[in-house]
Design an enzyme around this catalytic site. Sequence first.
Site, PDB file in Angstrom:
ATOM      1  N   CYS A  28     -18.985   9.525 -18.368  1.00 59.70           N
ATOM      2  CA  CYS A  28     -19.052  10.446 -19.335  1.00 59.70           C
ATOM      3  C   CYS A  28     -19.393  11.882 -18.746  1.00 59.70           C
ATOM      4  O   CYS A  28     -19.148  11.973 -17.364  1.00 59.70           O
ATOM      5  CB  CYS A  28     -19.978  10.045 -20.525  1.00 59.70           C
ATOM      6  SG  CYS A  28     -21.674   9.922 -19.836  1.00 59.70           S
TER       7      CYS A  28
ATOM      8  N   CYS B  65     -26.137   9.735 -22.014  1.00 57.18           N
ATOM      9  CA  CYS B  65     -25.769   9.079 -23.498  1.00 57.18           C
ATOM     10  C   CYS B  65     -24.723   8.017 -23.493  1.00 57.18           C
ATOM     11  O   CYS B  65     -25.336   6.819 -23.771  1.00 57.18           O
ATOM     12  CB  CYS B  65     -25.530  10.112 -24.324  1.00 57.18           C
ATOM     13  SG  CYS B  65     -26.913  11.286 -24.590  1.00 57.18           S
ATOM     14  N   ARG B  66     -23.653   8.373 -23.409  1.00 59.46           N
ATOM     15  CA  ARG B  66     -22.571   7.411 -23.810  1.00 59.46           C
ATOM     16  C   ARG B  66     -22.286   6.407 -22.557  1.00 59.46           C
ATOM     17  O   ARG B  66     -22.187   5.138 -22.987  1.00 59.46           O
ATOM     18  CB  ARG B  66     -21.223   8.191 -24.135  1.00 59.46           C
ATOM     19  CG  ARG B  66     -21.265   9.015 -25.184  1.00 59.46           C
ATOM     20  CD  ARG B  66     -20.133   9.997 -25.397  1.00 59.46           C
ATOM     21  NE  ARG B  66     -20.445  11.312 -24.246  1.00 59.46           N
ATOM     22  CZ  ARG B  66     -19.329  12.062 -23.912  1.00 59.46           C
ATOM     23  NH1 ARG B  66     -18.369  12.213 -24.578  1.00 59.46           N
ATOM     24  NH2 ARG B  66     -19.747  12.817 -22.874  1.00 59.46           N
ATOM     25  N   SER B  67     -22.228   7.032 -21.489  1.00 57.55           N
ATOM     26  CA  SER B  67     -21.859   5.971 -20.462  1.00 57.55           C
ATOM     27  C   SER B  67     -22.959   4.757 -19.833  1.00 57.55           C
ATOM     28  O   SER B  67     -22.568   3.568 -19.741  1.00 57.55           O
ATOM     29  CB  SER B  67     -21.090   6.406 -19.103  1.00 57.55           C
ATOM     30  OG  SER B  67     -22.115   7.437 -18.471  1.00 57.55           O
TER      31      SER B  67
ATOM     32  N   ASP C  34     -19.367  13.103 -28.251  1.00 57.30           N
ATOM     33  CA  ASP C  34     -20.616  13.422 -27.395  1.00 57.30           C
ATOM     34  C   ASP C  34     -21.714  13.483 -28.518  1.00 57.30           C
ATOM     35  O   ASP C  34     -21.786  14.382 -29.347  1.00 57.30           O
ATOM     36  CB  ASP C  34     -20.292  14.554 -26.567  1.00 57.30           C
ATOM     37  CG  ASP C  34     -21.635  14.969 -25.967  1.00 57.30           C
ATOM     38  OD1 ASP C  34     -22.547  14.453 -26.029  1.00 57.30           O
ATOM     39  OD2 ASP C  34     -21.383  15.826 -25.090  1.00 57.30           O
TER      40      ASP C  34
ATOM     41  N   ASN D 127     -23.992  11.127 -18.039  1.00 59.85           N
ATOM     42  CA  ASN D 127     -24.789   9.801 -17.788  1.00 59.85           C
ATOM     43  C   ASN D 127     -26.050   9.528 -18.191  1.00 59.85           C
ATOM     44  O   ASN D 127     -26.785   8.776 -17.786  1.00 59.85           O
ATOM     45  CB  ASN D 127     -24.490   9.854 -16.108  1.00 59.85           C
ATOM     46  CG  ASN D 127     -24.607   8.161 -15.698  1.00 59.85           C
ATOM     47  OD1 ASN D 127     -25.317   8.078 -15.027  1.00 59.85           O
ATOM     48  ND2 ASN D 127     -24.219   7.352 -16.668  1.00 59.85           N
TER      49      ASN D 127
HETATM   50  P1  4NP Z   1     -23.305  12.173 -22.261  1.00 59.92           P
HETATM   51  O1  4NP Z   1     -23.930  13.318 -23.020  1.00 59.92           O
HETATM   52  O2  4NP Z   1     -22.110  12.664 -21.497  1.00 59.92           O
HETATM   53  O3  4NP Z   1     -22.922  11.111 -23.269  1.00 59.92           O
HETATM   54  O4  4NP Z   1     -24.208  11.669 -21.343  1.00 59.92           O
HETATM   55  C1  4NP Z   1     -24.346  14.528 -22.633  1.00 59.92           C
HETATM   56  C2  4NP Z   1     -25.584  14.576 -22.041  1.00 59.92           C
HETATM   57  C3  4NP Z   1     -25.905  15.898 -21.593  1.00 59.92           C
HETATM   58  C4  4NP Z   1     -25.380  16.948 -21.887  1.00 59.92           C
HETATM   59  C5  4NP Z   1     -23.926  16.928 -22.376  1.00 59.92           C
HETATM   60  C6  4NP Z   1     -23.400  15.509 -22.423  1.00 59.92           C
HETATM   61  N1  4NP Z   1     -25.437  18.201 -21.390  1.00 59.92           N
HETATM   62  O5  4NP Z   1     -24.818  19.228 -21.498  1.00 59.92           O
HETATM   63  O6  4NP Z   1     -26.451  18.282 -20.656  1.00 59.92           O
END
Ligand code: 4NP
Length: 173
Positions: free
Chosen positions: A21, A26-28, A138, A24
């Site tokens: 993702c 939240c989703r993955s 997201d 790294n």
């Molecule tokens: P992820 O979510 O891609 O599912 O881990 C996010 C975590 C942090 C950010 C964006 C998405 N960020 O912009 O910091």
Amino acid sequence: MNTHNHPAHNSDNKISVLFGCLGNICRSPTAHGVFQLLVNNAGLSSSFNIDSCGTGDWHIGQSPDNRSAATALARGYDLSALRARQICADDFDRFEYIYAMDNANLVDIQDLCPASFNGQIELFLPVANNLVVSEVPDPYYGGVNGFDNVIDLVESASIALLNKLKNSVEIKP
Ligand code: 4NP
């Protein structure tokens, strides 16, 4: 699938799966934890190498987002041992199945992929045929409901992924 172009196992004879993702956190990591537990519960942990990564570098070394971790734990998935890392060139040697959480992640991973890669890079959710969405939204800047939605989607796709890949597990005599 053409098994000559896409051998089911990498060099250590495990089925290797990488979830990707953006951050790294939240989703993955959720996909990593959910799919790993399904594999463990199926008694197949020694046949799989499972990991997750982000395309971005903002959260390297961090634990999963508290909201993701709490939502996952409430559903029986312990993400506490996971730490964020960024995708790297080695991943295309070490992993055969790479699953992106959304279209932006997919494009970013494809852009990094060397021509020599002989695995698959795909969106994760379409592995399950029954989902009406193809991307895991997201949840980072959204409300609490976004995290339950992530688990719902990831659970469905993980069940479908295990069904798809367990046929590739070698039955040893
Ligand atoms: P992820 O979510 O891609 O599912 O881990 C996010 C975590 C942090 C950010 C964006 C998405 N960020 O912009 O910091």
